[in-house]
Design an enzyme around this catalytic site. Structure first.
Site, short mmCIF file in Angstrom:
data_model
loop_
_atom_site.label_atom_id
_atom_site.label_comp_id
_atom_site.label_asym_id
_atom_site.label_seq_id
_atom_site.Cartn_x
_atom_site.Cartn_y
_atom_site.Cartn_z
CE LYS A 196 -3.55 2.36 2.67
NZ LYS A 196 -4.50 2.32 3.77
CD GLU A 202 8.98 -6.04 7.29
OE1 GLU A 202 8.71 -4.92 6.79
OE2 GLU A 202 8.77 -6.32 8.48
N GLY A 253 -4.94 -1.77 4.76
CA GLY A 253 -4.14 -2.89 4.27
C GLY A 253 -4.81 -4.23 4.51
NE ARG A 254 -6.80 -3.73 10.56
CZ ARG A 254 -6.12 -2.60 10.71
NH1 ARG A 254 -4.93 -2.48 10.16
NH2 ARG A 254 -6.61 -1.60 11.41
CD GLU A 339 -2.18 -4.35 11.20
OE1 GLU A 339 -0.95 -4.47 11.33
OE2 GLU A 339 -2.74 -4.38 10.09
CG HIS A 370 -4.80 -35.81 16.36
ND1 HIS A 370 -5.06 -37.00 16.99
CD2 HIS A 370 -5.76 -35.65 15.42
CE1 HIS A 370 -6.12 -37.56 16.43
NE2 HIS A 370 -6.57 -36.76 15.48
CE LYS A 479 5.53 -0.80 9.89
NZ LYS A 479 4.56 -0.09 9.07
O1 F6P Z 1 3.01 -2.88 9.73
C1 F6P Z 1 1.65 -3.09 9.59
C2 F6P Z 1 1.19 -2.81 8.19
O2 F6P Z 1 1.12 -1.45 7.98
C3 F6P Z 1 -0.14 -3.47 7.91
O3 F6P Z 1 -1.21 -2.74 8.36
C4 F6P Z 1 -0.08 -3.63 6.44
O4 F6P Z 1 -1.03 -4.54 5.98
C5 F6P Z 1 1.34 -4.08 6.26
O5 F6P Z 1 2.07 -3.36 7.23
C6 F6P Z 1 1.92 -3.87 4.91
O6 F6P Z 1 1.92 -2.52 4.53
P1 F6P Z 1 2.14 -2.10 3.03
O7 F6P Z 1 1.07 -2.71 2.21
O8 F6P Z 1 2.09 -0.60 3.02
O9 F6P Z 1 3.49 -2.60 2.59
#
Ligand code: F6P
Length: 512
Positions: A196, A202, A253-254, A339, A370, A479
């Site tokens: 987003k 990452e 995002g979610r 979240e 199990h 972060k």
């Molecule tokens: O760190 C949490 C978050 O902001 C989530 O809410 C989001 O889904 C995820 O990181 C990824 O964010 P982005 O789509 O901006 O890379």
């Protein structure tokens, strides 16, 4: 919008407390009321739900509806569907529902843009599907830019186009990307960079490494092999990407698998399949927007979550999908619930007086039986279990489906009825609550409905708790600190750090 009353300040809250003091015994409740199953179950679009094995009775349920009314849940819901900026801490509207609204059905000013982007995204997906030279699709994204597409592509494996493989790389741990890169070839791979913000460390790290690998493999035509999905189109262009699909800040995002973030799903199941996914979710949107609270399944589930959390003191909920293709659903729901509702202050920034998000966790059945079901049956904590089963299998293997469903039903039954062996190790206390969601079949439409149902139930409990379910400030601090520590790992500077972090950092450097 008028300030709403927070749940714990509503008159019904005190009345519910009084009811919680004399809890429902499930076995006696079933014995006393032959209509209990009918009273506490409901067919919603695509999803049947039996809530009768929860510790509720008619009085509790009607107080919960009063609570919702006193807290203005309906007005809050209507404000969301009207496009008001209910995500107040970020000053944003919350319009993921618009992404699944059929063409022409919504007067929202963004509706046309949504459909133009959807058409372009689905057109691209169909072109990739028709391109036999692309055998592997690698989605690089994390959180909401990973979990939805990964969960849905896994869930809908029966509908996935043969001849294409789908990979999901989320973790900054290079082992994950390296393992995928070992399996693919540059000339036959499409990388989807999904973020987003297009700044998530990452995703950007994985994207740069994938690009460096592509170049090192002699990959040609970057624009054919890399596409981006983001609200930050300028940043994606700066990364040198050709095909870029946008979405908007009013999609959390979610809550974004319905947007262009769903591109891997669309490539996997095709444009028609993706539209069915949206249609299933839209059915639930309409149900949530229009059904009276008493027959509104997201409302009933959200209120049940409040009851279990705040009045019966249950701190977690176990998700038990009895369909192996739903194996990523617990992880998906974890982000959705935790979240969204893992907050400790209300909309005005005041500390909450009542508990908010439970811990969500789970594994597919029968595997969980199990592993940790022992604790669910005989542990000291009572954990409500949410069974999610599918009536019809898509395979023809004899006996499997009957055994699978028998186990789901038997576990719910065992949790509820228990078995007396007083004082013995074989004593099952019973009276352990569960809900049972049943889909006829696992299809794009039923999956869409199941996910939207959960989105709205999270909305309802968050609304009663008086929190903003649509921000996530709690992820920021880690972060910031990780960026600082990454620099210190390079330089070895531990000045100003606490003794534990400094000690660990030195150790990591010494052995690294
Ligand atoms: O760190 C949490 C978050 O902001 C989530 O809410 C989001 O889904 C995820 O990181 C990824 O964010 P982005 O789509 O901006 O890379």
């Amino acid at each position: 919008m008028q300030p709403r009353l927070r749940g714990d300040q509503a008159p019904a809250w005190q009345a519910l407390r009084a009811h919680a003091a004399s809890p429902v015994d499930l076995k006696s409740a079933f014995a006393a009321d032959p209509g209990r199953f009918e009273a506490f179950s409901q067919q919603a679009p695509q999803v049947f739900a039996d809530l009768s094995k929860n510790r509720i009775d008619g009085a509790v349920q009607s107080l919960l509806f009063q609570l919702a009314r006193q807290c203005g849940v309906e007005q809050h819901r209507d404000a969301m569907f009207a496009g008001e900026a209910i995500n107040s801490t970020e000053g944003r509207a919350v319009k993921h529902w618009l992404l699944r609204s059929p063409r022409g059905a919504s007067a929202d000013p963004d509706a046309q843009l949504v459909h133009a982007t959807l058409d372009a995204m689905l057109d691209y997906a169909e072109r990739i599907r028709a391109d036999a030279a692309i055998t592997d699709v690698v989605n690089i994204g994390i959180g909401g830019s990973d979990l939805g597409p990964q969960m849905a592509v896994t869930a809908l494996q029966e509908f996935v186009l043969p001849g294409k493989r789908f990979h999901f790389v989320s973790n900054v741990d290079g082992h994950e990307l390296a393992a995928v890169l070992r399996q693919v070839r540059a000339q036959s791979t499409l990388f989807l960079l999904a973020s987003k913000t297009f700044t998530t460390i990452e995703t950007m790290t994985n994207a740069r490494s994938a690009r460096a690998w592509f170049d090192a493999q002699g990959g040609k035509e970057v624009a054919r092999h890399f596409a981006a999905i983001t609200t930050n189109v300028a940043e994606a262009k700066a990364f040198g990407i050709g095909a870029t699909f946008g979405f908007w800040d009013w999609v959390g995002g979610r809550y974004s698998m319905w947007s262009a973030i769903g591109l891997p799903i669309a490539i996997a199941i095709g444009a028609d399949g993706f539209r069915q996914l949206l249609a299933g979710a839209h059915e639930i949107d309409q149900h949530f927007a229009g059904a009276p609270l008493e027959q509104n399944l997201p409302v009933r589930l959200g209120l049940l979550d409040v009851w279990n959390r705040n009045f019966l003191g249950m701190g977690s909920r176990s998700i038990a999908p009895y369909h192996s293709a739903l194996r990523r659903l617990p992880a998906y729901l974890q982000q959705l619930e935790m979240e969204s509702n893992g907050k400790r202050v209300d909309l005005q920034g005041r500390p909450l007086a009542a508990a908010s998000s439970p811990v969500l966790w789970g594994e597919p059945g029968t595997n969980g039986q199990h592993a940790y079901f022992q604790m669910l049956h005989q542990g000291t904590d009572v954990v409500p279990v949410e069974f999610i089963a599918v009536s019809r299998a898509s395979h023809r293997l004899e006996r499997h489906q009957e055994l699978l469903l028998a186990n789901a039903l038997a576990q719910a039954q065992a949790l509820m009825q228990g078995r007396a062996d007083p004082g013995g190790h074989r004593d099952f206390p019973g009276n352990r609550p569960s809900s049972f969601l049943l889909l006829d079949e696992l299809t794009p439409a039923s999956l869409g409905a199941l996910v939207a149902l959960n989105e709205h139930r999270v909305f309802v409990s968050g609304s009663v708790w008086g929190i903003n379910s649509f921000d996530q400030w709690g992820v920021e601090l880690g972060k910031v600190l990780a960026t600082d520590i990454a620099q210190r790992l390079e330089s070895g500077d531990v000045s100003g750090l606490d003794a534990s972090t400094a000690g660990l950092l030195r150790r990591v450097r010494a052995s690294g």
